[in-house]
Design a protein around this motif. Structure first.
Motif, PDB file in Angstrom:
ATOM      1  N   ASN A   1       0.805  -1.206   0.000  1.00  0.00           N
ATOM      2  CA  ASN A   1       0.000   0.000   0.000  1.00  0.00           C
ATOM      3  C   ASN A   1       0.843   1.264   0.000  1.00  0.00           C
ATOM      4  OD1 ASN A   1      -2.341  -1.509  -0.017  1.00  0.00           O
ATOM      5  ND2 ASN A   1      -2.607  -1.404   2.208  1.00  0.00           N
ATOM      6  N   LEU A   2       2.054   1.163   0.493  1.00  0.00           N
ATOM      7  CA  LEU A   2       2.938   2.326   0.536  1.00  0.00           C
ATOM      8  C   LEU A   2       3.713   2.523  -0.757  1.00  0.00           C
ATOM      9  CD1 LEU A   2       4.371   1.931   4.148  1.00  0.00           C
ATOM     10  CD2 LEU A   2       2.669   3.568   3.368  1.00  0.00           C
ATOM     11  N   LYS A   3       3.469   1.655  -1.750  1.00  0.00           N
ATOM     12  CA  LYS A   3       4.157   1.715  -3.045  1.00  0.00           C
ATOM     13  C   LYS A   3       5.672   1.478  -2.894  1.00  0.00           C
ATOM     14  CE  LYS A   3       0.454   3.337  -5.329  1.00  0.00           C
ATOM     15  NZ  LYS A   3      -0.653   2.539  -4.934  1.00  0.00           N
ATOM     16  N   ILE A   4       6.039   0.686  -1.895  1.00  0.00           N
ATOM     17  CA  ILE A   4       7.433   0.310  -1.684  1.00  0.00           C
ATOM     18  C   ILE A   4       7.624  -1.067  -2.305  1.00  0.00           C
ATOM     19  CG2 ILE A   4       9.181  -0.252   0.045  1.00  0.00           C
ATOM     20  CD1 ILE A   4       7.710   1.642   1.967  1.00  0.00           C
ATOM     21  N   PRO A   5       8.662  -1.251  -3.130  1.00  0.00           N
ATOM     22  CA  PRO A   5       8.854  -2.573  -3.739  1.00  0.00           C
ATOM     23  C   PRO A   5       9.198  -3.624  -2.679  1.00  0.00           C
ATOM     24  CG  PRO A   5      10.709  -1.136  -4.235  1.00  0.00           C
ATOM     25  CD  PRO A   5       9.688  -0.300  -3.508  1.00  0.00           C
ATOM     26  N   VAL A   6       8.486  -4.709  -2.711  1.00  0.00           N
ATOM     27  CA  VAL A   6       8.709  -5.803  -1.772  1.00  0.00           C
ATOM     28  C   VAL A   6       9.042  -7.046  -2.595  1.00  0.00           C
ATOM     29  CG1 VAL A   6       7.685  -7.254   0.017  1.00  0.00           C
ATOM     30  CG2 VAL A   6       7.082  -4.824  -0.114  1.00  0.00           C
ATOM     31  N   PRO A   7      10.194  -7.649  -2.344  1.00  0.00           N
ATOM     32  CA  PRO A   7      10.537  -8.853  -3.115  1.00  0.00           C
ATOM     33  C   PRO A   7       9.592  -9.998  -2.773  1.00  0.00           C
ATOM     34  CG  PRO A   7      12.154  -8.458  -1.383  1.00  0.00           C
ATOM     35  CD  PRO A   7      11.213  -7.293  -1.369  1.00  0.00           C
ATOM     36  N   PRO A   8       9.352 -10.872  -3.735  1.00  0.00           N
ATOM     37  CA  PRO A   8       8.473 -12.012  -3.463  1.00  0.00           C
ATOM     38  C   PRO A   8       9.146 -12.990  -2.499  1.00  0.00           C
ATOM     39  CG  PRO A   8       9.478 -12.236  -5.618  1.00  0.00           C
ATOM     40  CD  PRO A   8       9.881 -10.882  -5.088  1.00  0.00           C
ATOM     41  N   GLY A   9       8.325 -13.777  -1.857  1.00  0.00           N
ATOM     42  CA  GLY A   9       8.844 -14.763  -0.930  1.00  0.00           C
ATOM     43  C   GLY A   9       7.790 -15.801  -0.625  1.00  0.00           C
ATOM     44  N   PHE A  10       8.112 -16.702   0.259  1.00  0.00           N
ATOM     45  CA  PHE A  10       7.156 -17.700   0.711  1.00  0.00           C
ATOM     46  C   PHE A  10       7.437 -17.998   2.178  1.00  0.00           C
ATOM     47  CE2 PHE A  10      10.672 -19.975  -1.255  1.00  0.00           C
ATOM     48  CZ  PHE A  10      10.984 -20.970  -0.344  1.00  0.00           C
ATOM     49  N   THR A  11       6.447 -18.536   2.845  1.00  0.00           N
ATOM     50  CA  THR A  11       6.544 -18.807   4.274  1.00  0.00           C
ATOM     51  C   THR A  11       6.519 -20.312   4.515  1.00  0.00           C
ATOM     52  OG1 THR A  11       5.410 -16.742   4.778  1.00  0.00           O
ATOM     53  CG2 THR A  11       5.431 -18.407   6.512  1.00  0.00           C
ATOM     54  N   ILE A  12       7.400 -20.754   5.370  1.00  0.00           N
ATOM     55  CA  ILE A  12       7.394 -22.134   5.837  1.00  0.00           C
ATOM     56  C   ILE A  12       6.741 -22.087   7.215  1.00  0.00           C
ATOM     57  CG2 ILE A  12       8.806 -24.113   6.514  1.00  0.00           C
ATOM     58  CD1 ILE A  12      10.929 -23.030   4.491  1.00  0.00           C
ATOM     59  N   SER A  13       5.667 -22.809   7.369  1.00  0.00           N
ATOM     60  CA  SER A  13       4.872 -22.715   8.598  1.00  0.00           C
ATOM     61  C   SER A  13       5.612 -23.275   9.808  1.00  0.00           C
ATOM     62  CB  SER A  13       3.548 -23.448   8.425  1.00  0.00           C
ATOM     63  OG  SER A  13       3.775 -24.839   8.393  1.00  0.00           O
ATOM     64  N   THR A  14       5.181 -22.826  10.969  1.00  0.00           N
ATOM     65  CA  THR A  14       5.763 -23.352  12.200  1.00  0.00           C
ATOM     66  C   THR A  14       5.436 -24.834  12.378  1.00  0.00           C
ATOM     67  OG1 THR A  14       3.864 -22.514  13.425  1.00  0.00           O
ATOM     68  CG2 THR A  14       5.848 -21.154  13.425  1.00  0.00           C
ATOM     69  N   GLU A  15       4.368 -25.304  11.726  1.00  0.00           N
ATOM     70  CA  GLU A  15       4.046 -26.729  11.787  1.00  0.00           C
ATOM     71  C   GLU A  15       5.154 -27.572  11.166  1.00  0.00           C
ATOM     72  OE1 GLU A  15       0.338 -24.582  12.470  1.00  0.00           O
ATOM     73  OE2 GLU A  15       1.760 -24.416  10.829  1.00  0.00           O
ATOM     74  N   VAL A  16       5.781 -27.046  10.119  1.00  0.00           N
ATOM     75  CA  VAL A  16       6.907 -27.754   9.497  1.00  0.00           C
ATOM     76  C   VAL A  16       8.051 -27.845  10.494  1.00  0.00           C
ATOM     77  CG1 VAL A  16       8.648 -27.677   7.676  1.00  0.00           C
ATOM     78  CG2 VAL A  16       6.266 -27.155   7.136  1.00  0.00           C
ATOM     79  N   CYS A  17       8.295 -26.757  11.191  1.00  0.00           N
ATOM     80  CA  CYS A  17       9.366 -26.740  12.197  1.00  0.00           C
ATOM     81  C   CYS A  17       9.082 -27.753  13.296  1.00  0.00           C
ATOM     82  CB  CYS A  17       9.507 -25.336  12.777  1.00  0.00           C
ATOM     83  SG  CYS A  17      10.792 -25.214  14.031  1.00  0.00           S
ATOM     84  N   THR A  18       7.853 -27.769  13.783  1.00  0.00           N
ATOM     85  CA  THR A  18       7.471 -28.708  14.834  1.00  0.00           C
ATOM     86  C   THR A  18       7.649 -30.144  14.356  1.00  0.00           C
ATOM     87  OG1 THR A  18       5.892 -27.110  15.716  1.00  0.00           O
ATOM     88  CG2 THR A  18       5.593 -29.405  16.369  1.00  0.00           C
ATOM     89  N   TYR A  19       7.210 -30.425  13.132  1.00  0.00           N
ATOM     90  CA  TYR A  19       7.361 -31.760  12.556  1.00  0.00           C
ATOM     91  C   TYR A  19       8.842 -32.139  12.499  1.00  0.00           C
ATOM     92  CZ  TYR A  19       6.628 -35.689   9.344  1.00  0.00           C
ATOM     93  OH  TYR A  19       6.599 -36.935   8.766  1.00  0.00           O
ATOM     94  N   PHE A  20       9.665 -31.201  12.024  1.00  0.00           N
ATOM     95  CA  PHE A  20      11.101 -31.456  11.899  1.00  0.00           C
ATOM     96  C   PHE A  20      11.736 -31.703  13.270  1.00  0.00           C
ATOM     97  CE2 PHE A  20      15.565 -30.327  11.555  1.00  0.00           C
ATOM     98  CZ  PHE A  20      15.946 -31.050  10.446  1.00  0.00           C
ATOM     99  N   MET A  21      11.356 -30.893  14.244  1.00  0.00           N
ATOM    100  CA  MET A  21      11.912 -31.039  15.599  1.00  0.00           C
ATOM    101  C   MET A  21      11.532 -32.397  16.204  1.00  0.00           C
ATOM    102  SD  MET A  21      13.487 -28.070  16.416  1.00  0.00           S
ATOM    103  CE  MET A  21      13.383 -27.832  18.152  1.00  0.00           C
TER     104      MET A  21
END
Length: 185
Positions: A1-21
């Protein structure tokens, strides 16, 4: 909304972390999902992760549902290697920027991935910072931005020697290893 360029990305959920742990491995299909998300980013910005001519650099940032003390730090510039740095230099026409980016990757990777994620306390960041200060002192440089590309390249080479001596491992020149090790950390 601020017209600031934001690079694309993706999120790895905390559930993945819990599973891995809990299991010591990733959930079924996880690596495929990461690869698909990475492909989507590559297409959206017309860069390729690991490409020698037009490299895509990544960051791995940790987060949690709630703020937590002791969170792992960010690892920036993942994907810079001896091969991909050539493409970054050509794309940016700025060798100094490229080697400073590599210096930062090496520092963060050694600290977050090689030391902290392995439960070590060898003060690698302090050792690398001492090397950085030594070079600045040698050339009578006050501000970091006054270092030349040649000096930064030399610092990167020295950092790699310090890492090899400390961990008995080389800083990885494989972009995929950098990424997966950072995610796992």
């Amino acid at each position: 909304n601020l017209k600031i360029p934001v690079p694309p990305g993706f999120t790895i959920s905390t559930e993945v972390c819990t599973y891995f742990m809990n299991t010591g491995k990733y959930p079924p299909g996880f690596k495929k999902q990461v690869t698909q998300a990475l492909n989507h980013i590559e297409i959206s910005i017309n860069k390729k992760f690991g490409d020698n001519l037009n490299p895509l650099l990544l960051s791995v940032r940790s987060g949690a549902r709630q703020s937590m003390p002791g969170m792992m730090e960010t690892v920036l510039n993942i994907g810079l290697t001896k091969k991909t740095i050539v493409g970054l230099i050509k794309k940016t026409n700025n060798e100094r920027f490229a080697y400073d980016s590599l210096r930062r990757l090496i520092t963060m990777y050694a600290d977050v991935v090689m030391e902290k994620a392995n439960g070590l306390d060898c003060q690698i960041r302090n050792k690398l910072e001492k090397e950085f200060d030594k070079i600045k002192k040698k050339y009578h440089i006050k501000n970091d931005y006054d270092l030349t590309s040649k000096q930064l390249k030399s610092i990167c080479e020295n950092y790699e020697k310090i890492i090899q001596k400390q961990f008995k491992l080389s800083f990885p020149q494989n972009h995929k290893q950098q990424l997966w090790d950072s995610i796992e950390a």
